[in-house]
Scaffold this motif. Structure first.
Motif, PDB file in Angstrom:
ATOM      1  N   ALA A   2      64.475 -42.744 -28.540  1.00 19.80           N
ATOM      2  CA  ALA A   2      65.712 -43.176 -27.898  1.00 19.80           C
ATOM      3  C   ALA A   2      65.880 -42.558 -26.511  1.00 19.80           C
ATOM      4  N   THR A   3      65.564 -41.297 -26.376  1.00 18.27           N
ATOM      5  CA  THR A   3      65.795 -40.662 -25.085  1.00 18.27           C
ATOM      6  C   THR A   3      64.720 -41.011 -24.061  1.00 18.27           C
ATOM      7  N   ARG A   4      63.508 -41.310 -24.545  1.00 21.00           N
ATOM      8  CA  ARG A   4      62.470 -41.670 -23.591  1.00 21.00           C
ATOM      9  C   ARG A   4      62.600 -43.119 -23.162  1.00 21.00           C
ATOM     10  N   GLY A   5      63.267 -43.947 -23.979  1.00 23.05           N
ATOM     11  CA  GLY A   5      63.351 -45.367 -23.692  1.00 23.05           C
ATOM     12  C   GLY A   5      62.124 -46.073 -24.211  1.00 23.05           C
ATOM     13  N   GLY A   6      62.194 -47.397 -24.244  1.00 23.19           N
ATOM     14  CA  GLY A   6      61.048 -48.148 -24.743  1.00 23.19           C
ATOM     15  C   GLY A   6      61.193 -49.576 -24.313  1.00 23.19           C
ATOM     16  N   PHE A   7      60.134 -50.367 -24.512  1.00 22.46           N
ATOM     17  CA  PHE A   7      60.236 -51.775 -24.176  1.00 22.46           C
ATOM     18  C   PHE A   7      61.098 -52.455 -25.218  1.00 22.46           C
ATOM     19  N   SER A   8      61.931 -53.403 -24.764  1.00 21.87           N
ATOM     20  CA  SER A   8      62.877 -53.997 -25.690  1.00 21.87           C
ATOM     21  C   SER A   8      62.237 -55.108 -26.513  1.00 21.87           C
ATOM     22  N   SER A   9      61.126 -55.630 -26.065  1.00 20.10           N
ATOM     23  CA  SER A   9      60.539 -56.730 -26.826  1.00 20.10           C
ATOM     24  C   SER A   9      59.053 -56.771 -26.595  1.00 20.10           C
ATOM     25  N   ARG A  10      58.406 -57.577 -27.416  1.00 17.40           N
ATOM     26  CA  ARG A  10      56.979 -57.777 -27.305  1.00 17.40           C
ATOM     27  C   ARG A  10      56.630 -58.327 -25.926  1.00 17.40           C
ATOM     28  N   LEU A  11      57.355 -59.350 -25.535  1.00 17.79           N
ATOM     29  CA  LEU A  11      57.082 -59.952 -24.242  1.00 17.79           C
ATOM     30  C   LEU A  11      57.292 -58.943 -23.115  1.00 17.79           C
ATOM     31  N   GLY A  12      58.276 -58.094 -23.277  1.00 19.40           N
ATOM     32  CA  GLY A  12      58.573 -57.108 -22.238  1.00 19.40           C
ATOM     33  C   GLY A  12      57.393 -56.208 -21.965  1.00 19.40           C
ATOM     34  N   PHE A  13      56.759 -55.727 -23.017  1.00 15.54           N
ATOM     35  CA  PHE A  13      55.607 -54.851 -22.809  1.00 15.54           C
ATOM     36  C   PHE A  13      54.464 -55.601 -22.151  1.00 15.54           C
ATOM     37  N   ILE A  14      54.155 -56.784 -22.695  1.00 14.64           N
ATOM     38  CA  ILE A  14      53.016 -57.525 -22.156  1.00 14.64           C
ATOM     39  C   ILE A  14      53.252 -57.855 -20.692  1.00 14.64           C
ATOM     40  N   MET A  15      54.467 -58.269 -20.363  1.00 13.38           N
ATOM     41  CA  MET A  15      54.738 -58.620 -18.977  1.00 13.38           C
ATOM     42  C   MET A  15      54.688 -57.393 -18.074  1.00 13.38           C
ATOM     43  N   ALA A  16      55.183 -56.265 -18.556  1.00 12.34           N
ATOM     44  CA  ALA A  16      55.154 -55.066 -17.722  1.00 12.34           C
ATOM     45  C   ALA A  16      53.717 -54.594 -17.520  1.00 12.34           C
ATOM     46  N   ALA A  17      52.915 -54.642 -18.581  1.00 11.11           N
ATOM     47  CA  ALA A  17      51.531 -54.201 -18.448  1.00 11.11           C
ATOM     48  C   ALA A  17      50.744 -55.177 -17.586  1.00 11.11           C
ATOM     49  N   ALA A  18      50.986 -56.479 -17.764  1.00 14.90           N
ATOM     50  CA  ALA A  18      50.326 -57.460 -16.905  1.00 14.90           C
ATOM     51  C   ALA A  18      50.816 -57.279 -15.467  1.00 14.90           C
ATOM     52  N   GLY A  19      52.082 -56.938 -15.323  1.00 16.73           N
ATOM     53  CA  GLY A  19      52.626 -56.682 -13.989  1.00 16.73           C
ATOM     54  C   GLY A  19      51.964 -55.483 -13.336  1.00 16.73           C
ATOM     55  N   SER A  20      51.659 -54.479 -14.147  1.00 19.13           N
ATOM     56  CA  SER A  20      50.949 -53.317 -13.616  1.00 19.13           C
ATOM     57  C   SER A  20      49.559 -53.713 -13.158  1.00 19.13           C
ATOM     58  N   ALA A  21      48.903 -54.541 -13.951  1.00 22.99           N
ATOM     59  CA  ALA A  21      47.533 -54.931 -13.628  1.00 22.99           C
ATOM     60  C   ALA A  21      47.493 -55.863 -12.421  1.00 22.99           C
ATOM     61  N   VAL A  22      48.335 -56.875 -12.432  1.00 27.65           N
ATOM     62  CA  VAL A  22      48.310 -57.851 -11.340  1.00 27.65           C
ATOM     63  C   VAL A  22      49.033 -57.276 -10.134  1.00 27.65           C
TER      64      VAL A  22
END
Ligand code: TRP
Length: 463
Positions: A2-22
């Motif tokens: 909770a204090t570190r935070g996390g991705f709210s959804s499956r799509l959120g993680f994939i998009m953020a990681a793809a965003g990091s890559a692209v």
């Protein structure tokens, strides 16, 4: 969590990681590396590296992150192997170096938004003056770094995730439109031939080294960025399929960026492909020419929109680069997130100043080092890119997979990967990943690392 935070959804993680890559790696880096590496032979090596070696590294990084819910240094500690946390420290150091020069290029892209908006397509002929105007491009860089810091300070789901979800698809559509246009130009096919028909005589140790470095850089691997992103991922997430999607998306955008640039170079050069090997300035010279041939208000609108989207692609990447040292400082040094963000961002901006000055403004940084066996000097930015992308990232990747397979142990990796992927155990993919993570990737990456050090820093070419 909770204090570190996390991705709210499956799509959120994939998009953020793809965003990091692209990011700039795909649109700025890939075409210029292809141009310098002799075309399709480079592309082929790059594709092989991405799918055969880098994909297993990506899966491993995400798994270590999710298992430990830690930054790259804390992750090794949490698994009980404190001695190995030097790999995480090396990653954080690489991240510092990469962001320091990346931000300079992002500043150029940001500056181009304005140039396109006023219809200044002639900037194609004045690029070297543009980058030597260091106070102007330095100010653009400073705004860019501040924006990155602002997003990172908002935390995971608030900032990073929201921006990525909407902007990545927009960029893809824009690129597809430009590819379509580029392909209609006269002599476009000469560009396509250069890009897609391999000439194996062009293969050399240098091409191999650069292709591997480009693959790691483009996929955001080898420094723990994906350990960090993985640490915010839910246990229900299927890591192997998410990593496959991220790899495909990243490679796909890079390949499309080439389809956008090379037909244009075919057109501009009348089919001779002159200028294709011009280096880091390549897209900053060719893209304004595309928009110039469209011309008028429409060209200006298209150019502005393109560079706005490129800036966003760069932003989702700089955010991931900054997130790594920030997560480290927050987790391990107990510094408040907002404070950590601004301290780290400020330090990285300062480290980037030589990269800013080394594009003609300062003689010293523009001719920073002459490698043994080379006749020409290398500028500071390229030097840092050689050290970070081509040397440290593959080394980091090599150590991460070796660690996962032989120190942490394969069955633990398998266990983590099977959360969210019930059919993983016993599948062909599991067998391949076990082989790749355990033997293939450590051996090949270790070998290429040795070649890289010998060739780049000692001028010894064993081929
Ligand atoms: N992959 C990004 C690009 O292609 C750059 C990047 C973001 C990166 N995070 C990274 C590179 C972590 C290496 C490691 O533009």
């Amino acid at each position: 969590m909770a204090t570190r935070g996390g991705f709210s959804s499956r799509l959120g993680f994939i998009m953020a990681a793809a965003g990091s890559a692209v990011g700039l790696g795909n649109i700025w880096g890939f075409p210029y590396e292809v141009g310098q590496g002799g075309g399709a032979a480079f592309v082929m090596m790059y594709l092989i590296f991405c799918f055969v070696l880098c994909y297993p590294v990506m899966v491993t990084e995400i798994a270590i992150g999710r298992k430990t819910e830690k930054n790259p240094v804390g992750a090794f500690n949490a698994l009980g192997f404190k001695k190995w946390n030097f790999v995480g420290k090396m990653g954080i150091f690489s991240g510092f170096l990469i962001l320091s020069f990346y931000n300079v290029i992002a500043g150029w892209a940001f500056g181009y938004v304005y140039e396109m908006a006023i219809g200044n397509f002639a900037i194609a002929d004045h690029f070297s003056e543009f980058v030597q105007d260091v106070f102007k491009v330095g100010a653009y860089g400073m705004v860019f770094m501040a924006t990155t810091a602002f997003v990172v300070s908002k935390g995971i789901s608030g900032g990073i995730e929201k921006a990525a979800k909407f902007l990545m698809p927009s960029l893809l559509i824009m690129i597809l439109l430009i590819v379509g246009y580029s392909l209609t130009l006269p002599n476009a096919m000469d560009g396509i031939k250069f890009y897609l028909i391999p000439d194996f005589s062009k293969l050399s140790s240098e091409v191999i080294i650069n292709a591997l470095g480009q693959a790691f850089f483009s996929l955001s691997l080898g420094m723990g960025a994906l350990i960090t992103y993985g640490s915010y991922v839910n246990k229900k997430e299927n890591i192997v399929s998410a990593a496959a999607f991220i790899t495909l998306a990243d490679v796909g955008i890079a390949v499309l960026a080439g389809m956008m640039i090379f037909p244009l170079i075919g057109f501009m050069s009348g089919g001779t492909m002159d200028g294709v090997g011009s280096g880091p300035g390549l897209i900053f010279v060719t893209l304004p020419q595309i928009f110039g041939t469209i011309g008028g208000t429409f060209g200006a609108i298209a150019g502005t929109l393109f560079f706005v989207l490129l800036c966003f692609a760069a932003l989702t990447s700089t955010v991931s680069l900054l997130e790594v040292p920030v997560a480290y400082v927050v987790d391990e040094k107990n510094v408040r997130r907002s404070r950590a963000v601004w301290l780290v961002a400020g330090a990285i901006f300062l480290i980037g100043i030589p990269s800013l000055l080394g594009n003609g403004y300062s003689d010293f940084f523009s001719n920073f080092i002459t490698y043994p066996g080379s006749e020409t000097a290398t500028d500071f930015l390229s030097f840092i890119a050689n050290v970070a992308n081509d040397t440290l990232l593959p080394l980091g990747g090599c150590l991460i997979v070796f660690f996962a397979a032989h120190i942490w142990k394969k069955h633990n990796l398998d266990e983590e990967l099977s959360h969210g992927a019930p059919n993983y155990k016993g599948s062909f993919l599991q067998k391949y990943l076990n082989f790749a993570v355990g033997y293939l990737a450590p051996a090949v990456l270790g070998f290429i690392f040795i070649i890289t050090v010998l060739k780049t820093y000692f001028g010894v070419d064993i081929f």
